[in-house]
Design an enzyme around this catalytic site. Structure first.
Site, PDB file in Angstrom:
ATOM      1  N   SER A  98       6.479  -6.055  -1.838  1.00 41.00           N
ATOM      2  CA  SER A  98       5.540  -6.642  -2.038  1.00 41.00           C
ATOM      3  C   SER A  98       5.543  -7.263  -3.622  1.00 41.00           C
ATOM      4  O   SER A  98       5.859  -6.471  -4.457  1.00 41.00           O
ATOM      5  CB  SER A  98       4.189  -6.099  -1.773  1.00 41.00           C
ATOM      6  OG  SER A  98       3.190  -6.801  -2.527  1.00 41.00           O
ATOM      7  N   GLU A 121       5.202  -4.838  11.654  1.00 38.67           N
ATOM      8  CA  GLU A 121       4.089  -3.717  11.562  1.00 38.67           C
ATOM      9  C   GLU A 121       2.927  -4.333  10.943  1.00 38.67           C
ATOM     10  O   GLU A 121       2.927  -4.529   9.880  1.00 38.67           O
ATOM     11  CB  GLU A 121       4.767  -2.591  10.765  1.00 38.67           C
ATOM     12  CG  GLU A 121       5.788  -1.867  11.515  1.00 38.67           C
ATOM     13  CD  GLU A 121       5.399  -0.932  12.479  1.00 38.67           C
ATOM     14  OE1 GLU A 121       4.165  -0.861  12.845  1.00 38.67           O
ATOM     15  OE2 GLU A 121       6.229  -0.555  13.162  1.00 38.67           O
ATOM     16  N   LYS A 159      -0.688  -5.323  21.070  1.00 42.04           N
ATOM     17  CA  LYS A 159      -1.657  -6.869  20.858  1.00 42.04           C
ATOM     18  C   LYS A 159      -1.011  -7.479  19.624  1.00 42.04           C
ATOM     19  O   LYS A 159      -0.069  -7.442  19.467  1.00 42.04           O
ATOM     20  CB  LYS A 159      -2.982  -6.624  20.966  1.00 42.04           C
ATOM     21  CG  LYS A 159      -3.423  -6.104  22.397  1.00 42.04           C
ATOM     22  CD  LYS A 159      -4.941  -6.299  22.655  1.00 42.04           C
ATOM     23  CE  LYS A 159      -5.633  -5.145  22.037  1.00 42.04           C
ATOM     24  NZ  LYS A 159      -7.072  -5.411  22.596  1.00 42.04           N
ATOM     25  N   CYS A 179      -3.305   0.631   7.066  1.00 40.39           N
ATOM     26  CA  CYS A 179      -3.351  -0.517   8.076  1.00 40.39           C
ATOM     27  C   CYS A 179      -4.077   0.325   9.241  1.00 40.39           C
ATOM     28  O   CYS A 179      -4.626  -0.426  10.200  1.00 40.39           O
ATOM     29  CB  CYS A 179      -1.813  -0.486   8.636  1.00 40.39           C
ATOM     30  SG  CYS A 179      -0.692   0.800   8.665  1.00 40.39           S
ATOM     31  N   GLU A 192       8.494   1.743  14.491  1.00 39.51           N
ATOM     32  CA  GLU A 192       9.153   2.409  13.508  1.00 39.51           C
ATOM     33  C   GLU A 192       9.069   4.005  13.650  1.00 39.51           C
ATOM     34  O   GLU A 192       8.585   4.285  14.492  1.00 39.51           O
ATOM     35  CB  GLU A 192       8.548   2.128  11.972  1.00 39.51           C
ATOM     36  CG  GLU A 192       8.906   0.657  11.865  1.00 39.51           C
ATOM     37  CD  GLU A 192       8.607   0.343  10.149  1.00 39.51           C
ATOM     38  OE1 GLU A 192       7.583   0.836   9.618  1.00 39.51           O
ATOM     39  OE2 GLU A 192       9.511  -0.451   9.738  1.00 39.51           O
ATOM     40  N   ASN A 249       0.998  -1.323  -0.002  1.00 41.94           N
ATOM     41  CA  ASN A 249      -0.079  -0.079  -0.068  1.00 41.94           C
ATOM     42  C   ASN A 249       0.760   1.413   0.019  1.00 41.94           C
ATOM     43  O   ASN A 249       0.494   2.343  -0.625  1.00 41.94           O
ATOM     44  CB  ASN A 249      -1.148  -0.056   1.149  1.00 41.94           C
ATOM     45  CG  ASN A 249      -0.240  -0.074   2.597  1.00 41.94           C
ATOM     46  OD1 ASN A 249       0.740  -0.543   2.553  1.00 41.94           O
ATOM     47  ND2 ASN A 249      -0.894   0.358   3.712  1.00 41.94           N
TER      48      ASN A 249
HETATM   49  P1  NAD Z   1       0.813  -9.745   3.476  1.00 39.93           P
HETATM   50  O1  NAD Z   1       1.149 -10.351   4.897  1.00 39.93           O
HETATM   51  O2  NAD Z   1       0.116 -10.892   2.631  1.00 39.93           O
HETATM   52  O3  NAD Z   1       2.322  -9.601   2.697  1.00 39.93           O
HETATM   53  C1  NAD Z   1       3.392  -8.552   3.436  1.00 39.93           C
HETATM   54  C2  NAD Z   1       4.668  -9.139   2.597  1.00 39.93           C
HETATM   55  O4  NAD Z   1       5.118 -10.304   3.151  1.00 39.93           O
HETATM   56  C3  NAD Z   1       4.682  -9.276   1.329  1.00 39.93           C
HETATM   57  O5  NAD Z   1       6.201  -8.636   0.958  1.00 39.93           O
HETATM   58  C4  NAD Z   1       4.835 -10.913   1.191  1.00 39.93           C
HETATM   59  O6  NAD Z   1       5.591 -11.170  -0.179  1.00 39.93           O
HETATM   60  C5  NAD Z   1       5.479 -11.355   2.383  1.00 39.93           C
HETATM   61  N1  NAD Z   1       5.527 -12.561   2.817  1.00 39.93           N
HETATM   62  C6  NAD Z   1       4.332 -13.410   2.735  1.00 39.93           C
HETATM   63  N2  NAD Z   1       4.327 -14.681   3.249  1.00 39.93           N
HETATM   64  C7  NAD Z   1       5.616 -14.651   3.713  1.00 39.93           C
HETATM   65  C8  NAD Z   1       6.279 -15.649   4.611  1.00 39.93           C
HETATM   66  N3  NAD Z   1       5.780 -16.732   4.700  1.00 39.93           N
HETATM   67  N4  NAD Z   1       7.619 -15.140   4.887  1.00 39.93           N
HETATM   68  C9  NAD Z   1       8.203 -14.003   4.676  1.00 39.93           C
HETATM   69  N5  NAD Z   1       7.500 -13.120   3.848  1.00 39.93           N
HETATM   70  C10 NAD Z   1       6.135 -13.239   3.477  1.00 39.93           C
HETATM   71  O7  NAD Z   1       0.459  -8.002   3.554  1.00 39.93           O
HETATM   72  P2  NAD Z   1      -0.018  -7.359   2.234  1.00 39.93           P
HETATM   73  O8  NAD Z   1      -1.412  -7.918   1.662  1.00 39.93           O
HETATM   74  O9  NAD Z   1       1.209  -7.107   1.175  1.00 39.93           O
HETATM   75  O10 NAD Z   1      -0.336  -6.080   3.267  1.00 39.93           O
HETATM   76  C11 NAD Z   1      -1.352  -5.715   3.699  1.00 39.93           C
HETATM   77  C12 NAD Z   1      -1.297  -5.944   5.102  1.00 39.93           C
HETATM   78  O11 NAD Z   1      -0.373  -5.107   5.562  1.00 39.93           O
HETATM   79  C13 NAD Z   1      -2.498  -5.454   6.198  1.00 39.93           C
HETATM   80  O12 NAD Z   1      -2.824  -6.299   6.956  1.00 39.93           O
HETATM   81  C14 NAD Z   1      -2.239  -4.140   6.511  1.00 39.93           C
HETATM   82  O13 NAD Z   1      -2.827  -3.739   7.435  1.00 39.93           O
HETATM   83  C15 NAD Z   1      -0.506  -4.535   6.931  1.00 39.93           C
HETATM   84  N6  NAD Z   1       0.249  -2.950   6.782  1.00 39.93           N
HETATM   85  C16 NAD Z   1       0.659  -2.819   8.011  1.00 39.93           C
HETATM   86  C17 NAD Z   1       1.414  -1.531   8.277  1.00 39.93           C
HETATM   87  C18 NAD Z   1       1.929  -1.182   9.473  1.00 39.93           C
HETATM   88  O14 NAD Z   1       2.950  -0.281   9.401  1.00 39.93           O
HETATM   89  N7  NAD Z   1       1.427  -1.479  10.659  1.00 39.93           N
HETATM   90  C19 NAD Z   1       1.570  -0.881   7.043  1.00 39.93           C
HETATM   91  C20 NAD Z   1       0.806  -1.132   5.682  1.00 39.93           C
HETATM   92  C21 NAD Z   1       0.372  -2.399   5.670  1.00 39.93           C
END
Ligand code: NAD
Length: 487
Positions: free
Chosen positions: A173, A245, A454, A279, A461, A148
């Site tokens: 991603s 995160e 939680k 998020c 960060e 995102n």
């Molecule tokens: P996702 O968990 O599907 O993927 C995130 C990243 O993890 C991707 O690069 C993916 O390729 C990688 N990944 C997937 N499986 C893995 C594994 N087993 N081992 C290592 N890496 C792996 O999330 P998404 O769909 O890309 O993003 C959306 C999510 O991210 C939402 O839940 C959102 O809330 C969260 N998000 C959090 C923040 C924050 O700062 N808290 C910011 C942005 C997005």
């Protein structure tokens, strides 16, 4: 076009032959082909990062800071080019990527670049001795990003990691491979040693290879809760350091004495920025019963004016969801909300034309949705939707709303709107969330720590707090007298 890796200072093709097509969310036209990094590529990235780490760790903080500051200038000078790449990749309005994404990445580089020379240990006066601590880098850190905010996520991880003397391998991603390469280029042009910031491409399998690699010291993930759990479990076998995160289902509480215009503005910001794919979004909007009807009327009116359409049009306020599959998931939540008895007040459908009458049926567009008549146990009020869908929940008392707001396994963010200064602080202090706002929402300045309580994550960060997550503390005792020994 081919989205490559960036290893050892140059764009490189993967040595494997697996690849996939990256699509523009606004029209589903291919943007290019992405190559999946394989084990050989990861090995090359680790070798190169290790080499860079040994050079980089000997630099002074001021020398490291200069590189980061120069990289920030480079990003700012390429604002329009990088913003357009981000808009094509993510589907977000160009007005947002120009105003926020690249700027926020540059802010992080400036903040940690400026601070690099000030990272230091402490001195301790002891009896016939003294002690001191050193903040030493961890080594090679891996960053794994969500789709995102691609360049912002990459920079929020790279800036503190590099300022502290580490090197980084970043995996964006699989849906947004473009702008991490721009960041890598900026570091190189700013004078970083080759390999200081490497980029590998691919899906979760590549992320898992980084997590499992014995020469990688730390993992920082921005992603979903299920991925966070997998990474923490895998990292545990090597007791690897992890920052997570993750997602949220955050509460935004509007009290009866709030400035209603500002509260509505914040509710829109908290739900519809970047098509609701944020998020920290405040998707559970608790509104006090006394102002419920007037708040809802104003919210509906302003939601229906949101200009949805072509993300490259500077007048557009809401773009396209990241993929067809994600759009279908969001639509399933709309169906679930309706079938569980909530009322869809507005939006939640796939439009044929945008605000200028252009046909947008080939893109992943969905109109911003508001549900009313919701209750806390509905799936739309419990699960992270990650799309432009908000649920309005009515409340009567302060105690009641605090309890309901906290009744979730998430804890990323929370917001409170009230003109009573005492109540604002009192309520925020009782909410179980890592990042909170009083009388605003979704503002994330680099100076403030960002992260979750939680299941929304661990570690922080931004701000000084990030430094402890990218360094390890060494204590040194120095004797000034004789060794007192019983032997
Ligand atoms: P996702 O968990 O599907 O993927 C995130 C990243 O993890 C991707 O690069 C993916 O390729 C990688 N990944 C997937 N499986 C893995 C594994 N087993 N081992 C290592 N890496 C792996 O999330 P998404 O769909 O890309 O993003 C959306 C999510 O991210 C939402 O839940 C959102 O809330 C969260 N998000 C959090 C923040 C924050 O700062 N808290 C910011 C942005 C997005």
């Amino acid at each position: 076009m081919m989205y490559t890796q960036f290893i050892d200072g140059a764009l490189t093709k993967s040595s494997g032959d697996e690849s996939w097509i990256n699509y523009n969310p606004a029209n589903n036209i291919p943007l290019g082909e992405v190559c999946q990094s394989n084990e050989q590529d990861i090995e090359a990235a680790v070798d190169s990062s290790e080499k860079a780490f040994h050079i980089w760790r000997t630099k002074t903080g001021a020398e490291r800071g200069r590189v980061l500051l120069k990289a920030a200038d480079i990003l700012r000078s390429r604002l329009e080019k990088i913003a357009l790449l981000e808009t094509h990749d993510v589907g977000k309005p160009i007005s947002e990527s120009l105003a926020v994404d690249i700027t926020s990445a540059a802010d992080a580089l400036e903040y940690f670049g400026g601070m690099a020379a000030g990272i230091h240990g402490e001195f301790f006066d002891l009896k016939n001795a003294f002690g001191y601590t050193r903040r030493e880098p961890l080594g090679i850190c891996a960053g794994i990003g969500a789709w995102n905010y691609p360049i912002q996520v990459a920079a929020w991880k790279a800036a503190p990691a590099l300022a502290c003397g580490n090197s980084m391998i970043f995996k964006p991603s699989e849906l947004t491979p473009a702008t991490a390469l721009e960041l890598a280029n900026a570091f190189m042009e700013a004078g970083a040693p080759p390999g200081l910031f490497n980029v590998v491409q691919g899906d979760g399998r590549v992320g898992a290879m980084l997590v499992d690699h014995p020469r990688i010291a730390k993992i920082s993930l921005t992603g979903s809760v299920p991925t966070g759990k997998k990474i923490l479990t895998a990292a545990a076998s090597q007791l690897k350091k992890v920052t997570l995160e993750l997602g949220g289902k955050s509460p935004l509480i509007i009290f009866e004495d709030a400035d209603i215009h500002n509260a509505v503005s914040a509710t829109l910001l908290a739900n519809f920025y970047t098509q609701g794919e944020v998020c920290s979004n405040g998707t559970r909007v608790f509104v006090h019963h006394q102002i419920f009807d007037s708040f809802l009327m104003k919210l509906k009116e302003r939601t229906e004016k949101i200009r949805l359409g072509d993300p490259t049009d500077p007048d557009t306020q809401m773009g396209a969801l990241i993929s067809k599959a994600h759009m279908e998931k969001v639509i399933r939540f709309i169906d679930s909300g309706k079938s569980s008895g909530a009322t869809l007040l507005t939006g939640g459908y796939i439009p044929e034309t945008d605000f200028k009458g252009r046909n947008i049926t080939s893109g992943n567009f969905m109109t911003p949705a508001i549900f009313t008549n919701c209750n806390d146990s509905m799936d739309i009020c419990k699960e992270e939707i990650f799309g432009p869908v908000l649920s309005i929940l009515k409340f009567d008392t302060e105690e009641e709303v605090i309890e309901r707001a906290n009744n979730t396994s998430f804890g990323l963010s929370a917001g409170v709107f009230t003109n009573d200064i005492k109540r604002g602080h009192r309520v925020i202090h009782q909410l179980q969330a890592g990042t909170c706002w009083i009388n605003n929402y979704n503002i994330t300045p680099i100076e403030l720590p960002f992260g979750g309580y939680k299941q929304s994550g661990q570690g922080r960060e931004n701000s000084l707090a990030a430094i402890q997550h990218y360094t390890q503390l060494k204590s040194v005792y120095v004797e000034l007298g004789n060794v007192e020994s019983p032997y």
